[in-house]
Design an enzyme around this catalytic site. Structure first.
Site, PDB file in Angstrom:
ATOM      1  N   ASN A   1     -13.120  -3.207   1.968  1.00 56.29           N
ATOM      2  CA  ASN A   1     -14.111  -2.146   2.047  1.00 56.29           C
ATOM      3  C   ASN A   1     -14.928  -2.131   0.763  1.00 56.29           C
ATOM      4  OD1 ASN A   1     -13.000  -1.285   4.508  1.00 56.29           O
ATOM      5  ND2 ASN A   1     -11.425  -0.127   3.428  1.00 56.29           N
TER       6      ASN A   1
ATOM      7  N   GLY B   1     -16.235   2.658   3.027  1.00 58.01           N
ATOM      8  CA  GLY B   1     -15.019   3.474   2.952  1.00 58.01           C
ATOM      9  C   GLY B   1     -14.114   3.105   1.784  1.00 58.01           C
TER      10      GLY B   1
ATOM     11  N   HIS C   1     -11.629  -0.943  -7.578  1.00 57.15           N
ATOM     12  CA  HIS C   1     -11.176  -2.262  -8.049  1.00 57.15           C
ATOM     13  C   HIS C   1     -11.044  -3.101  -6.778  1.00 57.15           C
ATOM     14  CE1 HIS C   1      -8.778  -4.922 -10.916  1.00 57.15           C
ATOM     15  NE2 HIS C   1      -8.577  -5.490  -9.725  1.00 57.15           N
TER      16      HIS C   1
ATOM     17  N   ASP D   1       0.853  -1.196   0.000  1.00 60.46           N
ATOM     18  CA  ASP D   1       0.000   0.000   0.000  1.00 60.46           C
ATOM     19  C   ASP D   1       0.886   1.242   0.000  1.00 60.46           C
ATOM     20  OD1 ASP D   1      -3.203   0.574   0.992  1.00 60.46           O
ATOM     21  OD2 ASP D   1      -1.765   2.222   1.144  1.00 60.46           O
TER      22      ASP D   1
ATOM     23  N   HIS E   1      -7.052  -5.694   2.068  1.00 57.51           N
ATOM     24  CA  HIS E   1      -5.911  -5.173   2.827  1.00 57.51           C
ATOM     25  C   HIS E   1      -5.419  -6.312   3.723  1.00 57.51           C
ATOM     26  CE1 HIS E   1      -6.892  -0.780   2.168  1.00 57.51           C
ATOM     27  NE2 HIS E   1      -8.062  -1.321   1.901  1.00 57.51           N
TER      28      HIS E   1
ATOM     29  N   HIS F   1     -10.146  -5.055  -3.687  1.00 56.04           N
ATOM     30  CA  HIS F   1      -8.839  -5.270  -3.045  1.00 56.04           C
ATOM     31  C   HIS F   1      -9.032  -5.669  -1.597  1.00 56.04           C
ATOM     32  CE1 HIS F   1      -9.974  -1.026  -2.791  1.00 56.04           C
ATOM     33  NE2 HIS F   1      -9.409  -1.003  -1.595  1.00 56.04           N
TER      34      HIS F   1
HETATM   35  P1  5GP Z   1      -9.766   1.487   0.240  1.00 55.63           P
HETATM   36  O1  5GP Z   1      -9.909   2.765   0.982  1.00 55.63           O
HETATM   37  O2  5GP Z   1     -10.401   1.573  -1.140  1.00 55.63           O
HETATM   38  O3  5GP Z   1     -10.185   0.283   1.005  1.00 55.63           O
HETATM   39  O4  5GP Z   1      -8.208   1.280   0.031  1.00 55.63           O
HETATM   40  C1  5GP Z   1      -7.495   1.837  -1.029  1.00 55.63           C
HETATM   41  C2  5GP Z   1      -6.044   1.734  -0.661  1.00 55.63           C
HETATM   42  O5  5GP Z   1      -5.288   1.944  -1.830  1.00 55.63           O
HETATM   43  C3  5GP Z   1      -5.590   2.775   0.360  1.00 55.63           C
HETATM   44  O6  5GP Z   1      -5.052   2.118   1.506  1.00 55.63           O
HETATM   45  C4  5GP Z   1      -4.532   3.583  -0.386  1.00 55.63           C
HETATM   46  O7  5GP Z   1      -3.459   3.961   0.430  1.00 55.63           O
HETATM   47  C5  5GP Z   1      -4.117   2.637  -1.504  1.00 55.63           C
HETATM   48  N1  5GP Z   1      -3.678   3.297  -2.721  1.00 55.63           N
HETATM   49  C6  5GP Z   1      -4.316   4.307  -3.375  1.00 55.63           C
HETATM   50  N2  5GP Z   1      -3.623   4.657  -4.480  1.00 55.63           N
HETATM   51  C7  5GP Z   1      -2.547   3.849  -4.538  1.00 55.63           C
HETATM   52  C8  5GP Z   1      -1.468   3.732  -5.452  1.00 55.63           C
HETATM   53  O8  5GP Z   1      -1.359   4.421  -6.445  1.00 55.63           O
HETATM   54  N3  5GP Z   1      -0.536   2.774  -5.177  1.00 55.63           N
HETATM   55  C9  5GP Z   1      -0.634   1.950  -4.088  1.00 55.63           C
HETATM   56  N4  5GP Z   1       0.331   1.049  -3.917  1.00 55.63           N
HETATM   57  N5  5GP Z   1      -1.632   2.052  -3.193  1.00 55.63           N
HETATM   58  C10 5GP Z   1      -2.582   2.984  -3.421  1.00 55.63           C
END
Ligand code: 5GP
Length: 158
Positions: free
Chosen positions: A121, A127, A132, A63, A136, A134
Site C-alpha cells: 500500500n 491505505g 516505511h 504482522d 504484506h 513494507h
Molecule cells: P499498511 O496499512 O501500512 O499497509 O500496513 C501496516 C501494517 O503494519 C498493518 O497490517 C499493521 O497491523 C502492522 N503493524 C502496525 N504496527 C505494528 C507493530 O508495531 N508491529 C507489527 N508487527 N506490525 C504492526
C-alpha cells in the site's frame, strides 16, 4: 519503584503502535522519512517483533494484527518511505535482496505450494498506515481481495 517505571514504559511502547492501528490513520507515501515510525523502531529493536527472516538488507516479521493465517511484513532495512523512493533511490543490491527474500520467505512459511498474495500500500489512497516501505505476504487460506477487485471492475463496466 524501578519495576513500576519499567512496566509503564513497556505499556507505553506497546500502546503506541496499537493506538495508530486502531485509528487506521493513513500516511503520505511521499516526503521525508520519519525515523520514529514503528518499523524503524522494530529495526532498532526498540519494539519487539516476531522475526521470521533477516538478511543484510531485509527484515521480515509477523504482522501484529494478522488478516490471514500467514501474514508477514517484509521490509527493507534502509530508510524508504514507500515504493516511490525505494524504486528511485535503492541500490540494485537492496532491490534484488527484497524480491529474492519474498520468495525465500514464502517457501519458509510453507505457502509456496498452496499460493499466496503480496500486497503493498502506498500513500493515503493506497491505505498505507506505516511510513516505511513494507510488503504484506498473505497466505494460509484463499486471499480474496483480487477477486473483489475484479467484481468491482465488472460492476463499473456494466
Ligand atoms: P499498511 O496499512 O501500512 O499497509 O500496513 C501496516 C501494517 O503494519 C498493518 O497490517 C499493521 O497491523 C502492522 N503493524 C502496525 N504496527 C505494528 C507493530 O508495531 N508491529 C507489527 N508487527 N506490525 C504492526
Amino acid at each position: 519503584m524501578l519495576k513500576s517505571i519499567i512496566l509503564c514504559f513497556a505499556v507505553f511502547l506497546i500502546a503506541q503502535p496499537l493506538k495508530s492501528i486502531a485509528s487506521g490513520d493513513t500516511v503520505s507515501g511521499w516526503g521525508q522519512y520519519d525515523e520514529n515510525n514503528v518499523f524503524a523502531k522494530i529495526l532498532r529493536k526498540e519494539i519487539p517483533a516476531t522475526v521470521v527472516f533477516e538478511s543484510e538488507h531485509v527484515l521480515a516479521f509477523e504482522d501484529i494484527q494478522p488478516i490471514k493465517p500467514v501474514h508477514i511484513l517484509v521490509i527493507p532495512k534502509g530508510n524508504y518511505r514507500s515504493i516511490l523512493d525505494f524504486s528511485e533511490k535503492a541500490t540494485d543490491a537492496e532491490i534484488s535482496a527484497l524480491i529474492r527474500a519474498l520468495g525465500t520467505i514464502a517457501k519458509k512459511m510453507n505457502i509456496a505450494q498452496s499460493g499466496f498474495s503480496i500486497m503493498n500500500n502506498s500513500g493515503h489512497n493506497g491505505g498505507q498506515t506505516v511510513p516505511h516501505l513494507h510488503f504484506h505476504l498473505l497466505g494460509g487460506e484463499k486471499v480474496a481481495w483480487e477477486q473483489s477487485l475484479r467484481h468491482k471492475q465488472r460492476d463499473t463496466d456494466n
